[in-house]
Design an enzyme around this catalytic site. Structure first.
Site, PDB file in Angstrom:
ATOM      1  N   SER A 115       3.574   2.354   1.920  1.00 48.79           N
ATOM      2  CA  SER A 115       3.863   3.072   3.167  1.00 48.79           C
ATOM      3  C   SER A 115       5.114   3.935   2.994  1.00 48.79           C
ATOM      4  CB  SER A 115       4.053   2.080   4.308  1.00 48.79           C
ATOM      5  OG  SER A 115       5.050   1.135   3.975  1.00 48.79           O
ATOM      6  N   ASP A 148       3.721   5.284  -7.044  1.00 48.25           N
ATOM      7  CA  ASP A 148       3.306   5.426  -5.643  1.00 48.25           C
ATOM      8  C   ASP A 148       3.371   6.879  -5.176  1.00 48.25           C
ATOM      9  OD1 ASP A 148       3.374   2.734  -6.013  1.00 48.25           O
ATOM     10  OD2 ASP A 148       5.071   2.350  -4.692  1.00 48.25           O
ATOM     11  N   LEU A 176       0.827  -1.217   0.000  1.00 47.96           N
ATOM     12  CA  LEU A 176       0.000   0.000   0.000  1.00 47.96           C
ATOM     13  C   LEU A 176       0.862   1.268   0.000  1.00 47.96           C
ATOM     14  CD1 LEU A 176      -2.703  -1.156   2.570  1.00 47.96           C
ATOM     15  CD2 LEU A 176      -2.918  -1.036   0.099  1.00 47.96           C
TER      16      LEU A 176
HETATM   17  C1  GLA Z   1       5.896  -1.066  -6.072  1.00 47.86           C
HETATM   18  C2  GLA Z   1       6.715   0.066  -6.702  1.00 47.86           C
HETATM   19  C3  GLA Z   1       5.916   0.764  -7.799  1.00 47.86           C
HETATM   20  C4  GLA Z   1       5.368  -0.242  -8.802  1.00 47.86           C
HETATM   21  C5  GLA Z   1       4.672  -1.404  -8.077  1.00 47.86           C
HETATM   22  C6  GLA Z   1       4.265  -2.486  -9.027  1.00 47.86           C
HETATM   23  O1  GLA Z   1       4.810  -0.538  -5.397  1.00 47.86           O
HETATM   24  O2  GLA Z   1       7.073   0.997  -5.718  1.00 47.86           O
HETATM   25  O3  GLA Z   1       6.710   1.733  -8.436  1.00 47.86           O
HETATM   26  O4  GLA Z   1       6.396  -0.694  -9.635  1.00 47.86           O
HETATM   27  O5  GLA Z   1       5.467  -1.969  -7.075  1.00 47.86           O
HETATM   28  O6  GLA Z   1       3.303  -2.044  -9.902  1.00 47.86           O
END
Ligand code: GLA
Length: 388
Positions: free
Chosen positions: A129, A174, A127
């Protein structure tokens, strides 16, 4: 409600420690509806920010040093903004130091600050964090020092902090989501040029529900980097044939098929998954915009199969949970979410059936894996900001 509880906690502790009223900032974690492992291939993603977040109470420091207290870890760390040194591996303060370091690398010195931090984004659950932490610090320091970065520039800075200081070669999804989140919509983001649009999430009687495997993915960063390296290898191998290739985003399924003979089988599967997933994001947006939740749900299942068999970032617990919900007609779709190797599955379930589904699969899951299953209903929330 949690919002104010956590904000109050960081404020009270700040006031107790420093006898001053602080500024308070918040930056959320995220879910991802579709578009997994496509961001660092410069493709498309469809994430949304959630009501689990990192909270930061912050004010000026008067002794030339920065001081930051984590209420989650019951620790205070002091450091100089002009001479940032990495703490030991996996230490929470590295996420803050990495951001300060990036401002410094951009030629900006962060004024000494003191801060209190607390977060309720589950750690290692997929998620984001860590992105919530980096984003709240980047947003707050930019605001307080009047550096005037735009939100997407802060996202890039936070991503660099994670890439260079933490050593996880993640993409931008993210941080971008934490900084641009919308309480009513997912974000359809093009990870190459960062153009985006909001896709309203009108789920009617359905809810987005997380099932937590209880398997933490903390040790997965080397696997994560390996996947990224594999994708880059495919681009290199196809390069001689196609001059204009910079990322898997530029490869079509036909090109990939035409070059099958020169690619090791594993690399072929990795690339196939990514190319198909980019295509699925486009379809997913159309289905959501037309209110066709059943079709969207089917894409979630197909995405999971790709992550399981072609991209190989799932695990037995995640696969079990996705398979277990398939037989319920009230579940429209399910898949593992985030980097993988543990964490949560994301499920689209009719609200009236949520508890039934959970009551049925939780004991079976615990019997099989010796871990209690946890359920969380996802609520969207806005992106990073000043809250007081
Ligand atoms: C993690 C990485 C993201 C993305 C996802 C997979 O959350 O931080 O940048 O690559 O995995 O989609």
């Amino acid at each position: 409600m949690n919002h104010w509880v956590l904000a109050d906690e960081v404020v009270s502790e700040y006031e107790r420690l420093y006898k001053h009223v602080p500024w308070v900032y918040r930056a959320p974690g995220r879910i991802n509806l579709l578009g997994e492992h496509t961001d660092y291939n410069l493709g498309y993603v469809l994430p949304a920010s959630i009501d689990k977040a990192a909270y930061l109470a912050i004010g000026a420091s008067h002794d030339q040093l920065c001081h930051i207290t984590s209420l989650d870890y019951h620790q205070t760390v002091s450091f100089s903004a002009e001479e940032v040194k990495r703490a030991e591996a996996n230490h929470w303060v590295n996420y803050i130091l990495g951001v300060v370091d990036q401002f410094y690398k951009d030629g900006l010195v962060v004024a000494p600050f003191r801060a209190v931090l607390k977060a309720d984004v589950p750690i290692g659950g997929g998620l984001s964090s860590s992105a919530a932490l980096e984003s709240v610090v980047a947003f707050a320091l930019n605001d307080m020092n009047q550096f005037r970065y735009a939100r997407h520039e802060l996202a890039k800075l936070a991503q660099k902090a994670e890439n260079e200081f933490i050593g996880v070669r993640c993409g931008i999804m993210d941080m971008f989501t934490s900084l641009h989140g919308n309480p009513h919509a997912a974000i359809r983001l093009d990870c190459r040029d960062l153009s985006y649009r909001y896709v309203p999430l009108e789920l009617g009687d359905y809810q987005l529900v997380l099932f937590d495997t209880g398997v933490k993915h903390a040790l997965a960063s080397s696997d994560f980097n390996k996947r990224r390296a594999e994708c880059e290898e495919v681009v290199c191998l196809l390069q001689s044939d196609e001059k204009e290739l910079h990322a898997l985003r530029d490869v079509t399924i036909d090109q990939l098929e035409a070059n099958r003979s020169i690619l090791p089988e594993t690399l072929f599967r990795r690339a196939r998954y990514v190319i198909e997933e980019n295509d699925r994001v486009e379809k997913a947006c159309a289905y959501l915009e037309n209110g066709d939740l059943a079709k969207f749900g089917q894409l979630m299942y197909i995405c999971h199969q790709g992550l399981q068999n072609d991209y190989e970032v799932s695990c037995a617990e995640l696969d079990y949970l996705v398979e277990a919900v398939m037989s319920f007609s009230y579940v429209l779709g399910a898949r593992m979410m985030g980097g993988g190797f543990g964490g949560n599955t994301l499920n689209l379930i009719h609200h009236s059936a949520m508890d039934d589904v959970f009551q049925t699969i939780a004991p079976q899951y615990e019997g099989r894996f010796g871990q209690p299953l946890k359920m969380m209903v996802v609520k969207l929330a806005e992106g990073a900001g000043l809250i007081k």
